[in-house]
Design an enzyme around this catalytic site. Structure first.
Site, PDB file in Angstrom:
ATOM      1  N   THR A   1      78.218 -20.838  49.515  1.00  0.00           N
ATOM      2  CA  THR A   1      78.262 -19.451  49.992  1.00  0.00           C
ATOM      3  C   THR A   1      79.580 -18.736  49.701  1.00  0.00           C
ATOM      4  OG1 THR A   1      78.948 -20.203  52.181  1.00  0.00           O
ATOM      5  CG2 THR A   1      76.590 -19.847  51.828  1.00  0.00           C
ATOM      6  N   ASP A   2      80.670 -19.478  49.508  1.00  0.00           N
ATOM      7  CA  ASP A   2      81.973 -18.819  49.371  1.00  0.00           C
ATOM      8  C   ASP A   2      81.985 -17.732  48.303  1.00  0.00           C
ATOM      9  OD1 ASP A   2      82.996 -20.291  51.386  1.00  0.00           O
ATOM     10  OD2 ASP A   2      84.681 -21.136  50.250  1.00  0.00           O
TER      11      ASP A   2
ATOM     12  N   THR B   1      74.475 -27.546  48.578  1.00  0.00           N
ATOM     13  CA  THR B   1      73.366 -28.449  48.881  1.00  0.00           C
ATOM     14  C   THR B   1      72.218 -27.686  49.523  1.00  0.00           C
ATOM     15  OG1 THR B   1      75.101 -29.995  49.412  1.00  0.00           O
ATOM     16  CG2 THR B   1      72.883 -30.697  49.857  1.00  0.00           C
TER      17      THR B   1
ATOM     18  N   LYS C   1      80.202 -11.473  51.752  1.00  0.00           N
ATOM     19  CA  LYS C   1      80.315 -12.472  52.820  1.00  0.00           C
ATOM     20  C   LYS C   1      81.366 -11.965  53.794  1.00  0.00           C
ATOM     21  CE  LYS C   1      80.952 -17.391  53.803  1.00  0.00           C
ATOM     22  NZ  LYS C   1      81.322 -18.729  53.328  1.00  0.00           N
TER      23      LYS C   1
END
Ligand SMILES: [Zn+2]
Lengths: 438, 625
Positions: A184-185, A108, A263
């Site tokens: 983001t994962d 989102t 990440k």
């Protein structure tokens, strides 16, 4: 958006109570228990709730759950109203501003809260984005398209291909830059995939997302988006990048190279880090500061957008069973990326299985679980033995990037080209020099 | 007519910090204020909702993004407070304390609690919302023969501690953020002057029976809901001192009465909500050669001067029968909300360099008639339109009645406009935390160990522990209540001694600007143990506490030093004999009566080193010789 007419989420006793009283989501109702009378609007339930609790929003705004077994009386007082939301209109944006496409994949970028139901509704139209992030109007003429709606961890190589196709389409529509909103994962996997698929991409393509949900005033989404739009409007940059916070404060956004970013934290705003190199640029106070010399690449843009997901990433560890490699061979996988220890090692007990894989025509590449630094397999005999078997050392390529590259290589090139492709620096996935200080 | 039916109703909302060992949603303890070493900066952005905002002030507030500076110490805050990690499960300890207090108030816990996010974008919460959860509803507070109904009891995160604030940015310290707060909302009841303070006091004491509420400045805060028309509630936020409560309520009462009087006069002058039209005009030109310094400055800074017609308001803007309740003051604090310095209004002019001539020109420009007035707003152009709109609304509101709003108390017992009253709807679920069921087992367990009432506990202190009246109340009200109860069970020292040290001695030190918050309960216990062992004198308590709080020395070093400076019996006798020798004449003259003089002299030298009783025994013994 939740339709008020449904009794979503309610089951068994709760559902029975509600439907027999003719109650729908959003209705203002009265519930009596032996001790208390509650007044409030019936809310939809969330998956984690226990079946036998009815959730209402009290008139003071709080939600509570009432044990269905304890309800002595339930009744409807007033029907609920459908939320009336008037979508915003488009602001005046100068025609001279760059045309930027914003693609949504499922993460989102912006949202609106429906306080009646507590639902957080994604907002994605250009009008809504301008209204929620008004700064965008001073940087770009944006157009938006929601191309998929999947959570980041549900993404597959097939989705990378769809995104790549969409980017090609948007380039043809003469956008000056493209932004991809992404969960983001797995964002760094997608950025690597696009870096290979869209080699020599003529315009900037920026992936961005949020580590804090967009419903909260403190969300990092807006600054990430504003900065991405600014970078996407730069004529001096092309290629695939990932833009996220440089620190836990809202000061600066780092622009990471698509193949060298990872990440590295589960929740912090600055979770994404460039490994082995500096971010190529930062955006501070609305200004882009280029950190490393990336001369504009004007080689021919020839997208190759297929991926073959029949490859594996294997992390070696003490006690690792070589049968895992055998199983990968048996599963008809085409290649393996090993995340070895240190300079690129595994326990020699694995060598037999690894040799079998290579003898079967599989590509086996070595990366390091140290993440930082280069594999160098000539230093110790463990490494030399693996080299003898035919394992290919992959320099300082990140294991995940190596995996994505291997999927891409098998998706677009014949088997006998794979090793050459893997050793060729296609999209800055490895460095020639290990920079001091990194 | 309705004016005569007005009844002043006051509802208290008490916020009390719980002294649980961790914060509400992480494992930090924020009660120690340590030096901040981490700094970061954030921009809080307004969130969009599907509610249409109608109040311009609410719209304004929801539209401004603000720069926040946060400071933190790594020992008192973690990633959760920095909004860099999702909240952990709610502290069960805090929940149990809240449930205990709920039962003490005969309030009924809800079956399943849902943590909510309540939007607060002033930066006091790093997330932009405060996590809050309703624990129980209903119940009553009994104060003598009075029963005040309880509306609800909730558990929420305390806000960050404000360090500084200006128009564009605020600076906060994170130590206090997310310390559990219990919020008890009492139903509004008919106001009786002598009762309100008693109610607040009784509620405070009821919570303190648990021994698990924090004490000290800033640990308890009262919000007061005040209404005289039975419809519109004014919320006065953050009354820190109980003794101000009555003044503030009286001020609000008078201010609201004044508003109703204005309404009556306006209706009498033929105004209705429908025919109200507050025309406005840009009157900058009128002031081209003005003597009004303020307007001169505004215009030279490219600002603007606007007039807002106040139809039929002549005489009403300055009208006040009680100091500070005039409408002009309210409108002034309203424009301050938008960043303007204040207003001028027709009832106070000519003055401030604004001349009769200028007033006439304004009146012509906005077509004023004899009983019309006007408001002048001067300042930068940026927020002018929305502020003018707000003033128009405020004037129109006078025809309708009292506007519901949130106000802030002043030091002299008045109130100022703070912001529009937030709609109850600005709350949505905290989806990072799974709703928690309050099982029957848990309820039963808590009910079984409910603390005794205030009266029972005080009686117990007096009758079973042997405390005197004064110390009983002091120790009950002090933050060392729980420590005291532990010490008297485990340490063989007189209860009155322990209680006096924990109350009077510590208060005394604190009055002398010793930061007694630095000493921990464990350290206090350690000192009492050493006294119990006879290793150090009772008198040295004060000195040791002071040393611990003021120096960087370790408690063991300080106690050891005390021990080594402890005098042997011989040393004491030597000092006393010297004094007796020096005061021979007085002794011969006064005989036994000279004892107090000798005692005084001896204690001058021995205070903090030797128990006073030993000194007096020795003097008596040596005198006899
Ligand atoms: Zn913490």
């Amino acid at each position: 958006m939740i339709k008020l007419s449904e009794l979503s989420g309610y089951k068994d006793k709760s559902l029975e109570l509600l439907s027999s009283a003719g109650i729908k989501i959003g209705d203002f109702i009265k519930i009596n228990t032996k001790t208390t009378e509650y007044l409030g609007n019936l809310l939809p339930r969330y998956e984690y709730s226990n079946e036998n609790y009815i959730v209402i929003k009290l008139t003071n705004g709080y939600n509570i759950g009432i044990d269905s077994k304890k309800i002595t009386d339930i009744g409807k007082i007033k029907s609920g109203e459908e939320p009336k939301f008037k979508p915003p209109s488009k602001p005046n944006v100068k025609d001279s501003l760059p045309k930027i496409a914003i693609l949504g994949t499922g993460g989102t970028i912006a949202s609106r809260i429906d306080y009646k139901t507590g639902a957080v509704n994604p907002a994605f139209s250009a009008e809504e984005l301008y209204s929620i992030i008004p700064e965008l109007a001073s940087y770009a003429n944006i157009n938006t398209e929601l191309i998929s709606n999947i959570a980041s961890e549900q993404m597959n190589p097939e989705d990378w291909k769809n995104i790549a196709n969409k980017v090609i389409e948007k380039i043809k529509e003469e956008n000056q830059g493209i932004i991809i909103g992404h969960g983001t994962d797995t964002m760094a996997y997608t950025s690597a995939a696009l870096s290979f698929a869209l080699t020599n991409c003529p315009i900037p393509v920026i992936l961005t997302g949020a580590q804090r949900s967009t419903d909260r005033p403190s969300s990092d989404a807006s600054l990430n988006m504003i900065s991405s739009v600014i970078v996407a409007s730069q004529e001096s940059i092309n290629g695939i990048y990932l833009a996220m916070h440089s620190s836990i404060g809202d000061n600066e956004i780092s622009i990471h190279s698509g193949t060298r970013v990872r990440k590295n934290h589960t929740s912090k705003r600055d979770a994404f880090e460039s490994i082995g190199i500096d971010p190529i640029a930062v955006v501070n106070q609305g200004k882009v500061i280029i950190k490393s010399e990336t001369s504009k690449n004007d080689k021919k843009f020839e997208p190759k957008i297929n991926f073959n997901e029949n490859v594996a990433l294997v992390k070696f560890h003490p006690g690792f069973k070589s049968e895992i490699i055998d199983a990968i061979i048996d599963s008809n996988s085409k290649g393996i990326i090993i995340e070895g220890t240190g300079l690129g090692h595994v326990n020699s007990q694995c060598n037999k299985s690894i040799k079998k894989a290579i003898d079967n025509g599989m590509f086996v590449g070595m990366t390091s679980q140290c993440l930082r630094g280069r594999v160098k397999m000539t230093v110790y005999s463990a490494g030399r033995d693996l080299l003898d078997i035919g394992v290919t050392p992959l320099e300082d390529m990140l294991p995940e990037t190596a995996l994505v590259k291997l999927m891409w290589a098998y998706g677009n090139y014949p088997n006998n080209d794979i090793k050459n492709i893997m050793l060729k620096n296609i999209a800055g996935e490895y460095t020639e020099r290990s920079t001091l200080g990194r | 007519m309705e004016d005569n039916n007005n009844e002043l109703k006051v509802g208290l909302e008490i916020h009390q910090q719980l002294s649980s060992s961790t914060k509400l949603f992480c494992k930090c303890n924020g009660f120690n204020q340590l030096e901040n070493e981490i700094y970061f900066k954030r921009i809080l952005r307004p969130t969009q909702s599907e509610l249409g905002e109608t109040d311009p002030a609410a719209l304004f507030e929801s539209k401004k993004s603000k720069l926040m500076n946060y400071k933190a110490n790594i020992n008192t805050s973690c990633l959760v407070e920095a909004d860099e990690e999702p909240p952990h499960e709610m502290s069960e300890e805090a929940l149990d304390i809240a449930l205990t207090i709920s039962y003490l108030l005969k309030s009924e816990p809800v079956d399943e609690i849902h943590v909510m996010r309540k939007l607060v974008i002033d930066g006091s919460n790093t997330t932009g919302f405060q996590r809050t959860v309703i624990i129980a509803t209903g119940g009553e507070l009994q104060v003598n023969n009075l029963k005040i109904p309880v509306l609800s009891i909730s558990l929420e995160e305390d806000a960050s501690r404000i360090i500084s604030k200006n128009r564009d940015q605020s600076t906060y310290s994170l130590d206090r953020l997310s310390i559990p707060l219990i919020e008890i909302t009492l139903a509004p009841v008919k106001f009786k002057k002598e009762e309100t303070e008693k109610i607040a006091l009784a509620l405070g004491r009821l919570m303190r029976t648990t021994g698990k509420v924090a004490r000290g400045i800033g640990t308890i805060r009262q919000d007061v809901n005040i209404s005289i028309d039975g419809k519109n509630i004014i919320e006065v936020k953050g009354v820190q001192q109980l003794d101000m409560l009555t003044n503030i309520i009286e001020f609000e009462n008078q201010r609201q009465i004044n508003l109703l009087k204005i309404k009556k006069i306006l209706l009498g002058r033929g105004m209705t909500e429908n025919n109200f039209k507050a025309e406005t005009a840009d009157i900058s030109n009128i002031f081209n050669n003005t003597d009004c310094k303020l307007i001169k400055t505004v215009l030279s800074n490219k600002g603007k001067v606007m007039a807002i017609k106040a139809q039929k308001f002549r005489g009403l803007i300055k009208k006040e029968d009680y100091e500070g309740t005039r409408l002009g003051r309210d409108i002034s604090s309203l424009v301050k909300f938008f960043g303007y310095g204040g207003i001028f209004h027709s009832d106070e002019l000519p003055n401030y360099g604004i001349t009769e001539n200028e007033i006439n020109k304004i009146s012509i420009k906005i077509k004023n008639e004899s009983d019309d007035g006007f408001i002048i707003l001067a300042g930068n152009k940026e927020n002018m339109n929305i502020t003018v709109k707000s003033i128009q609304n405020r004037l129109c509101q006078c025809i309708i009645g009292i506007p519901a709003e949130t106000r802030t108390p002043t030091e002299d017992g008045k109130t100022n406009y703070m912001r529009p009253r937030p709609g109850s709807a600005r709350m949505y679920p905290e989806t990072d935390i799974i709703p928690v069921k309050i099982t029957d087992d848990k309820k039963l367990k808590i009910k079984k160990i409910l603390p005794q009432t205030y009266e029972e506990q005080i009686n117990n202190y007096k009758n079973n522990i042997g405390l005197n009246d004064k110390l009983s109340i002091q120790i009950f009200d002090s933050k060392y209540k729980t420590l005291f109860e532990k010490l008297i069970k485990n340490i063989d020292l007189p209860a009155n001694f322990i209680a006096a040290q924990l109350t009077e001695t510590l208060i005394n030190l604190s009055r002398n600007n010793v930061n007694i918050n630095k000493i921990t309960n464990n350290e206090l216990e350690e000192i009492f143990r050493e006294i119990e062992k006879g290793v150090i004198a009772k008198e040295s308590f004060e000195k040791i506490v002071e040393d611990i709080c003021e120096s960087d020395h370790d408690i063991n070093n300080i106690i050891n030093e005390m021990k080594s400076s402890k005098l042997s019996e011989k040393d004491i006798e030597k000092i006393i004999l010297e004094i007796i020798d020096a005061k021979k004449e007085i002794i011969n003259e006064k005989g036994e009566k000279s004892f107090s003089i000798l005692m005084g002299e001896a204690m001058k030298q021995l205070r903090g080193k030797v128990d006073g009783k030993i000194v007096s025994d020795k003097i008596k013994k040596l005198l006899k010789k």
